[in-house]
Design an enzyme around this catalytic site. Structure first.
Site, PDB file in Angstrom:
ATOM      1  N   ASP A 159       0.863  -1.167   0.000  1.00 28.64           N
ATOM      2  CA  ASP A 159       0.000   0.000   0.000  1.00 28.64           C
ATOM      3  C   ASP A 159       0.910   1.231   0.000  1.00 28.64           C
ATOM      4  O   ASP A 159       1.997   1.187   0.594  1.00 28.64           O
ATOM      5  CB  ASP A 159      -0.836  -0.037   1.291  1.00 28.64           C
ATOM      6  CG  ASP A 159      -1.907   1.013   1.270  1.00 28.64           C
ATOM      7  OD1 ASP A 159      -3.042   0.698   0.871  1.00 28.64           O
ATOM      8  OD2 ASP A 159      -1.605   2.184   1.629  1.00 28.64           O
ATOM      9  N   CYS A 229      -5.354   8.845 -16.726  1.00 26.83           N
ATOM     10  CA  CYS A 229      -5.862   8.718 -18.104  1.00 26.83           C
ATOM     11  C   CYS A 229      -7.315   9.166 -18.104  1.00 26.83           C
ATOM     12  O   CYS A 229      -8.195   8.476 -18.587  1.00 26.83           O
ATOM     13  CB  CYS A 229      -5.687   7.303 -18.635  1.00 26.83           C
ATOM     14  SG  CYS A 229      -6.635   6.075 -17.758  1.00 26.83           S
TER      15      CYS A 229
END
Ligand code: SAM
Length: 445
Positions: A159, A229
């Site tokens: 993480d 994106c």
């Protein structure tokens, strides 16, 4: 075919520049592009290369979409199919002012498009740590990094907050953030049905959290390359604005190519379909200005370095800049700097790939690992068995077929590019290509 979500269309029409060009282009066909691996040059006879991608030295658009799975050179790591906008990361890293051997962390790295680009850029200088929080995706990432074939790459499954302990460890952290993915609307029309405003808001909040979690691991004057994106300002320039308020950092100017669109606040750039040959990409760079106090001494984990590995004929004798060590009963190799980094942070991270796994010393002799076969820095490819295209595909499919060779372990290649190992038993061979990597489709021969 899923329609573009109404709320997305409204948001784009109400404020995104060049809205008409974008909305029209999202219903047209996607350009296809690949990035060639500078470490594994080859003739690439299955690819019909078209024009160059302007912002990436080894990037090319293709005239037609080949079946990548049926090209052995794709499996050998000679190239990587990658959306052209994402290749802009190369121009960005080349423009930054960091030490000759930088430590780079690619934090959200699977499946490995930007990591393999960075590995090629570094070319065994410095260190690349590629991290992916989702375990199954971390394995795919490690596979792609292995195929790229460099000796300064590490893969972790952590993480972002796990990197907090590595204070000031990285010159560059790339956060290619998980996002609402509007840049997938053309290539993957299914993604249109998965989009929602609520999810986009969740993404924006998660992106803020990721950057806060990783902040401590960036060096003073180090860089954060932030990319997505998606065309959503709340995940892009509005997040950058928030970071600039919360943290001691500055926006860094990055290269501009024709038809890149500056964001509404002038921090970074969009690659917008309809304006430029890309599926959609956003990128901005921040430089850390906060002073770091790094006086503590780091304890290095004890690892025994091997004096000689001359008995392993698969290792190129030309290679003398790497070191070799034993760990957990396996033999490994990497650049000295990569090992030092691994030793410093050994206990703190969940390692998926710790340098190049060479293999194992068994009673019966040395059993090489696929990571050695695919490592162009280490492998001695002069002693390989050359396969024709059909046999190379059969090998990658996990098959066995008639092959003349003495008993023992052999490296097999296609067009001189190593693919993996076989164990010949005299009358037949055992295929040692990893089961999880095998081609699953029916080859038809
Ligand atoms: N950089 C990759 C490439 O070029 O091939 C694409 C990365 S993709 C845009 C974002 C990645 O972030 C995914 O692999 C996803 O699993 C991972 N991710 C999802 N949630 C995350 C989180 N909370 N923290 C860090 N990464 C996360």
């Amino acid at each position: 075919m899923h329609k573009l979500p109404e709320k997305f269309i409204n948001r784009i029409k109400n404020g995104f520049p060049n809205a008409d060009e974008l909305l029209t282009a999202l219903n047209e066909t996607s350009p296809i592009s690949v990035r060639l691996n500078p470490g594994k040059p080859n003739s690439l006879n299955k690819l019909e290369l078209d024009e160059e991608v302007l912002w990436c030295e080894n990037g090319f658009y293709l005239k037609t979409r080949p079946k990548f799975t049926l090209d052995p050179l794709f499996h050998a790591g000679c190239y990587y199919p990658q959306e052209a906008g994402s290749m802009y990361i190369e121009s960005v890293v080349k423009s930054l002012n960091f030490p000759d051997s930088p430590a780079i962390l690619d934090l959200c790295a699977a499946p490995g498009g930007k990591s393999t680009l960075l590995a090629g850029f570094l070319n065994n200088n410095g260190i690349l740590v590629s991290n992916e929080v989702i375990r199954s995706r971390a394995n795919i990432l490690a596979e792609n990094i292995t195929k790229a074939g460099y000796a300064n790459c590490l893969v972790t499954n952590n993480d972002p907050k796990d990197f907090q302990n590595l204070k000031g460890a990285f010159d560059v952290v790339l956060i290619d953030a998980p996002c609402s993915g509007e840049g997938m609307f053309r290539k993957d029309p299914k993604s249109r049905g998965e989009w929602s405003e609520e999810n986009a808001n969740l993404c924006s909040a998660r992106q803020k959290r990721i950057l806060m979690d990783i902040w401590d691991s960036v060096k003073e004057n180090g860089y954060i390359i932030y990319s997505t994106c998606t065309f959503n300002p709340d995940e892009n320039e509005n997040n950058i604005e928030w970071f600039l308020k919360e943290l001691d950092c500055e926006v860094v100017p990055i290269p501009r190519f024709e038809n890149m669109l500056p964001d509404s606040k002038g921090y970074g750039f969009y690659f917008v379909p309809g304006l430029i040959k890309s599926e959609g990409f956003y990128c901005c760079v921040l430089q850390k200005k906060e002073l770091l106090n790094l006086k503590h001494k780091v304890k290095l984990e004890n690892i025994s370095i091997l004096k000689s590995i001359d008995y392993i004929s698969f290792i190129s004798k030309k290679e003398n800049s790497l070191i070799y060590w034993n760990h957990d009963n396996f033999l490994y190799s990497s650049t000295p700097k990569t090992l030092e980094f691994y030793q410093q942070s050994l206990i703190k991270l969940n390692w998926i790939k710790k340098g190049v796994k060479l293999g194992e010393n068994h009673k019966k002799g040395f059993q090489p690992d696929i990571e050695l076969a695919l490592n162009s820095t280490l492998i001695n490819s002069e002693i390989c068995i050359e396969l024709n295209e059909q046999d190379a595909l059969k090998y990658l499919h996990g098959d066995t077929f008639p092959l003349d060779a003495p008993s023992g372990i052999h490296l097999v290649c296609y067009q001189k590019q190593p693919l993996g190992f076989i164990k010949h038993l005299g009358n037949r061979f055992n295929n040692l290509y990893p089961k999880e990597w095998r081609i699953r489709m029916d080859l038809g021969f």
